[in-house]
Design a protein around this motif. Structure first.
Motif, PDB file in Angstrom:
ATOM      1  N   SER A   1       0.753  -1.077  -0.094  1.00 19.46           N
ATOM      2  CA  SER A   1       0.279  -0.171  -0.107  1.00 19.46           C
ATOM      3  C   SER A   1       0.957   1.409   0.114  1.00 19.46           C
ATOM      4  O   SER A   1       2.031   1.226   0.108  1.00 19.46           O
ATOM      5  CB  SER A   1      -0.970  -0.106   1.380  1.00 19.46           C
ATOM      6  OG  SER A   1      -0.121   0.375   2.503  1.00 19.46           O
ATOM      7  N   GLY A   2       0.397   2.461   0.038  1.00 18.27           N
ATOM      8  CA  GLY A   2       0.955   3.620   0.146  1.00 18.27           C
ATOM      9  C   GLY A   2       1.626   3.787   1.274  1.00 18.27           C
ATOM     10  O   GLY A   2       2.744   4.258   1.737  1.00 18.27           O
ATOM     11  N   MET A   3       0.513   3.374   2.236  1.00 19.77           N
ATOM     12  CA  MET A   3       0.966   3.619   3.669  1.00 19.77           C
ATOM     13  C   MET A   3       2.318   2.802   4.048  1.00 19.77           C
ATOM     14  O   MET A   3       3.287   3.040   4.825  1.00 19.77           O
ATOM     15  CB  MET A   3      -0.040   2.921   4.712  1.00 19.77           C
ATOM     16  CG  MET A   3      -1.112   3.886   4.792  1.00 19.77           C
ATOM     17  SD  MET A   3      -0.992   5.611   5.193  1.00 19.77           S
ATOM     18  CE  MET A   3       0.021   5.437   6.893  1.00 19.77           C
TER      19      MET A   3
ATOM     20  N   TYR B   1      -0.885  13.992   3.764  1.00 18.69           N
ATOM     21  CA  TYR B   1      -2.053  13.140   3.793  1.00 18.69           C
ATOM     22  C   TYR B   1      -2.195  12.661   5.376  1.00 18.69           C
ATOM     23  O   TYR B   1      -1.117  12.386   5.763  1.00 18.69           O
ATOM     24  CB  TYR B   1      -1.697  11.936   2.966  1.00 18.69           C
ATOM     25  CG  TYR B   1      -2.786  10.787   3.008  1.00 18.69           C
ATOM     26  CD1 TYR B   1      -3.917  10.701   2.669  1.00 18.69           C
ATOM     27  CD2 TYR B   1      -2.304   9.687   3.710  1.00 18.69           C
ATOM     28  CE1 TYR B   1      -4.657   9.557   2.908  1.00 18.69           C
ATOM     29  CE2 TYR B   1      -3.043   8.381   3.851  1.00 18.69           C
ATOM     30  CZ  TYR B   1      -4.267   8.618   3.323  1.00 18.69           C
ATOM     31  OH  TYR B   1      -5.035   7.383   3.188  1.00 18.69           O
TER      32      TYR B   1
ATOM     33  N   GLU C   1       5.207  16.495   0.424  1.00 19.79           N
ATOM     34  CA  GLU C   1       4.399  15.738  -0.698  1.00 19.79           C
ATOM     35  C   GLU C   1       4.648  17.094  -1.878  1.00 19.79           C
ATOM     36  O   GLU C   1       4.664  18.334  -1.676  1.00 19.79           O
ATOM     37  CB  GLU C   1       2.944  15.803  -0.595  1.00 19.79           C
ATOM     38  CG  GLU C   1       2.524  14.847   0.330  1.00 19.79           C
ATOM     39  CD  GLU C   1       0.999  14.712   1.018  1.00 19.79           C
ATOM     40  OE1 GLU C   1       0.887  13.758   1.361  1.00 19.79           O
ATOM     41  OE2 GLU C   1       0.702  15.813   0.710  1.00 19.79           O
TER      42      GLU C   1
ATOM     43  N   ASN D   1      -1.859  17.221  -0.131  1.00 22.35           N
ATOM     44  CA  ASN D   1      -3.209  16.680   0.029  1.00 22.35           C
ATOM     45  C   ASN D   1      -3.771  17.308   1.450  1.00 22.35           C
ATOM     46  O   ASN D   1      -3.124  16.966   2.454  1.00 22.35           O
ATOM     47  CB  ASN D   1      -3.156  14.978   0.210  1.00 22.35           C
ATOM     48  CG  ASN D   1      -4.306  14.581   0.331  1.00 22.35           C
ATOM     49  OD1 ASN D   1      -5.432  15.159   0.401  1.00 22.35           O
ATOM     50  ND2 ASN D   1      -4.515  13.123   0.209  1.00 22.35           N
TER      51      ASN D   1
ATOM     52  N   ASP E   1       6.676  12.254  -1.298  1.00 23.11           N
ATOM     53  CA  ASP E   1       5.461  11.596  -1.836  1.00 23.11           C
ATOM     54  C   ASP E   1       5.060  12.220  -3.018  1.00 23.11           C
ATOM     55  O   ASP E   1       4.557  13.324  -2.883  1.00 23.11           O
ATOM     56  CB  ASP E   1       4.456  11.753  -0.521  1.00 23.11           C
ATOM     57  CG  ASP E   1       3.146  10.978  -0.675  1.00 23.11           C
ATOM     58  OD1 ASP E   1       2.747  10.648  -2.011  1.00 23.11           O
ATOM     59  OD2 ASP E   1       2.502  10.378   0.061  1.00 23.11           O
TER      60      ASP E   1
ATOM     61  N   SER F   1       1.518   6.372  -3.439  1.00 23.42           N
ATOM     62  CA  SER F   1       0.557   5.432  -3.140  1.00 23.42           C
ATOM     63  C   SER F   1       0.095   4.889  -4.630  1.00 23.42           C
ATOM     64  O   SER F   1      -0.465   5.830  -5.465  1.00 23.42           O
ATOM     65  CB  SER F   1      -0.670   6.152  -2.662  1.00 23.42           C
ATOM     66  OG  SER F   1      -1.774   5.307  -2.759  1.00 23.42           O
TER      67      SER F   1
ATOM     68  N   THR G   1      -2.142   3.030  -5.621  1.00 29.92           N
ATOM     69  CA  THR G   1      -3.554   3.066  -5.569  1.00 29.92           C
ATOM     70  C   THR G   1      -4.167   4.158  -6.349  1.00 29.92           C
ATOM     71  O   THR G   1      -5.220   3.864  -7.051  1.00 29.92           O
ATOM     72  CB  THR G   1      -3.847   3.134  -3.903  1.00 29.92           C
ATOM     73  OG1 THR G   1      -3.382   2.282  -3.082  1.00 29.92           O
ATOM     74  CG2 THR G   1      -5.457   2.743  -3.871  1.00 29.92           C
ATOM     75  N   LYS G   2      -3.252   5.146  -6.421  1.00 27.77           N
ATOM     76  CA  LYS G   2      -3.994   6.440  -6.997  1.00 27.77           C
ATOM     77  C   LYS G   2      -3.495   6.445  -8.585  1.00 27.77           C
ATOM     78  O   LYS G   2      -3.894   5.509  -9.376  1.00 27.77           O
ATOM     79  CB  LYS G   2      -3.453   7.652  -6.338  1.00 27.77           C
ATOM     80  CG  LYS G   2      -3.536   7.492  -4.706  1.00 27.77           C
ATOM     81  CD  LYS G   2      -5.056   7.371  -4.308  1.00 27.77           C
ATOM     82  CE  LYS G   2      -5.217   6.973  -2.597  1.00 27.77           C
ATOM     83  NZ  LYS G   2      -4.289   7.745  -2.063  1.00 27.77           N
TER      84      LYS G   2
HETATM   85  C1  LIG Z   1      -3.786   7.702  -0.631  1.00 29.51           C
HETATM   86  C2  LIG Z   1      -2.542   8.353  -0.301  1.00 29.51           C
HETATM   87  C3  LIG Z   1      -1.347   7.477   0.708  1.00 29.51           C
HETATM   88  C4  LIG Z   1      -1.788   6.194   1.258  1.00 29.51           C
HETATM   89  O1  LIG Z   1      -1.809   5.279   0.176  1.00 29.51           O
HETATM   90  P1  LIG Z   1      -2.673   3.944   0.434  1.00 29.51           P
HETATM   91  O2  LIG Z   1      -2.503   3.207  -0.850  1.00 29.51           O
HETATM   92  O3  LIG Z   1      -4.109   4.235   0.635  1.00 29.51           O
HETATM   93  O4  LIG Z   1      -2.185   3.199   1.563  1.00 29.51           O
HETATM   94  C5  LIG Z   1      -0.331   8.313   0.700  1.00 29.51           C
HETATM   95  N1  LIG Z   1      -0.100   9.426   0.252  1.00 29.51           N
HETATM   96  C6  LIG Z   1      -0.935  10.218  -0.258  1.00 29.51           C
HETATM   97  C7  LIG Z   1      -0.537  11.410  -0.853  1.00 29.51           C
HETATM   98  C8  LIG Z   1      -2.090   9.858  -0.776  1.00 29.51           C
HETATM   99  O5  LIG Z   1      -3.015  10.226  -1.341  1.00 29.51           O
END
Ligand SMILES: *Cc1c(COP(=O)(O)O)cnc(C)c1O
Length: 376
Positions: free
Chosen positions: A67-69, A93, A136, A140, A165, A187, A189-190
């Motif tokens: 994950s991003g975390m 974040y 970042e 965010n 980040d 992340s 995920t994004k």
């Molecule tokens: C969502 C996010 C994270 C965390 O990522 P996950 O994939 O949800 O664990 C970290 N940094 C930023 C800027 C994010 O938007």
């Protein structure tokens, strides 16, 4: 078995790889790049995703995470141990802030949050045991743009590492390593995966030595990514450049629309001339400003709920960067862990809506926002 020649990498959905004998095993340990042993240590799909992100960010190598975390966790543990201290940009974040202030402090890594206007002058914050600054590229949720080159000069002067980040910007907009950062994380995920169907992270290192350490942390803490999620990530990445152009174009159009709307009190988007870092964003971002923007309507629960309910095509979904547009509410979701004082200081109020602009045609989105704003 017949040799096939697939055009793209198939999914190696296996937890382990077999060996002929001890000679083959020894060959693996001598040259781990040529073979695989156990998927937590490496897998063709995780390696492919890492290599592709690394190519975009221009690093010495990358490692993907669950994950991003966990990417942030790996970044910090690459450089820090108990007794160390880290600096973190105040506007960040919410999960990153919680990880540092609530969890890592418990294992002896202290944190100090630095206000945005003091990030280029860290003298008052750096201690003997300070190891890094986490910040970042585009923050965010209120889209503050940081001058990475200036930050890199300051962190170098202070003798600490700069960890960026780059989730909101993506390497299409900014490549922090080329500007002097030591490490970049995302992340995945994004934007990198981009289709709201993967949870993943990545850490990209400028130095070979940091990469080795980061890989070790991923392996032993077990925060590796699965082959399937890696495959989805690599698939999404192929259209990143096209998507970022479209996200940016759509977001600029919507920001301009919101900026002149009487029900909208404030808009945060780096592409607007009135944004405090617009000139920096223009240069650092290759003329693209990304797909994220925030705006404020009345700081009133009823108003916010009415607006959310009135939207027909834009769901309230507490994430971002998918191909379809969504809104989120930082105060009640991503930044929920912040104290009321900190939220007020950062200007994250009840009426702040964060918009993640997808790649749809702008007209339908504008019409939806227009009719929803009319209702509030
Ligand atoms: C969502 C996010 C994270 C965390 O990522 P996950 O994939 O949800 O664990 C970290 N940094 C930023 C800027 C994010 O938007």
């Amino acid at each position: 078995m017949t040799q096939f020649h697939p055009k793209i990498t198939p999914i190696y959905q296996t937890s382990v790889f077999t060996f002929e004998d001890l000679n083959e095993l020894e060959a693996y340990f001598e040259q781990p790049g040529n073979q695989y042993m156990y998927s937590r240590f490496g897998n063709p799909n995780t390696d492919e995703l890492a290599a592709e992100v690394n190519k975009l960010e221009g690093g010495a190598g990358a490692v993907v995470t669950s994950s991003g975390m966990s990417a942030i966790l790996v970044a910090v543990l690459t450089y820090c141990q108990a007794g160390d201290h880290v600096l973190c940009a105040e506007e960040i974040y919410g999960g990153s802030a919680s990880l540092l202030s609530q969890e890592l402090t418990r294992i002896g890594i202290a944190v100090t949050f630095v206000p945005g206007d003091e990030l280029y002058n860290l003298g008052n914050y750096v201690q003997d045991n300070t190891k890094l600054l986490l910040a970042e590229t585009i923050s965010n949720p209120l889209l503050q743009v940081l001058d990475i080159q200036k930050l890199a000069i300051e962190t170098k002067r202070a003798g600490i590492k700069l960890v960026v980040d780059n989730t909101f910007a993506s390497p299409i907009i900014t490549k922090p390593l080329a500007l002097g950062a030591d490490m970049v994380m995302h992340s995945v995920t994004k934007y990198l995966s981009g289709h709201s169907d993967v949870t993943a992270g990545v850490v990209v290192c400028r130095e070979e030595e940091d990469l080795k350490r980061a890989k070790q942390v991923v392996m032993t803490f077990g925060v590796n990514l699965s082959p399937f999620e890696s495959w989805l990530g690599a698939r999404g990445l192929k259209t990143l450049k096209l998507r970022m152009r479209q996200h940016s174009q759509g977001a600029l159009e919507i920001a301009r629309f919101l900026e002149q709307h009487p029900k909208v009190e404030q808009v945060w988007y780096p592409g607007l001339e009135q944004h405090p870092q617009h000139e920096l964003a223009k240069v650092q971002g290759n003329g693209l400003y990304g797909g994220m923007l925030s705006f404020r309507i009345a700081d009133d629960l009823e108003t916010v709920n009415t607006f959310m309910q009135a939207l027909q095509h834009i769901p309230f979904a507490p994430s971002l960067a998918g191909v379809t547009t969504s809104i989120s509410h930082p105060l009640r979701t991503s930044h929920r862990s912040f104290s009321p004082e900190k939220l007020q200081k950062l200007n994250i109020t009840l009426g702040v809506i964060r918009l993640s602009v997808g790649i749809e045609d702008g007209e339908e989105l504008l019409a939806d926002l227009e009719q929803a704003l009319e209702r509030v």
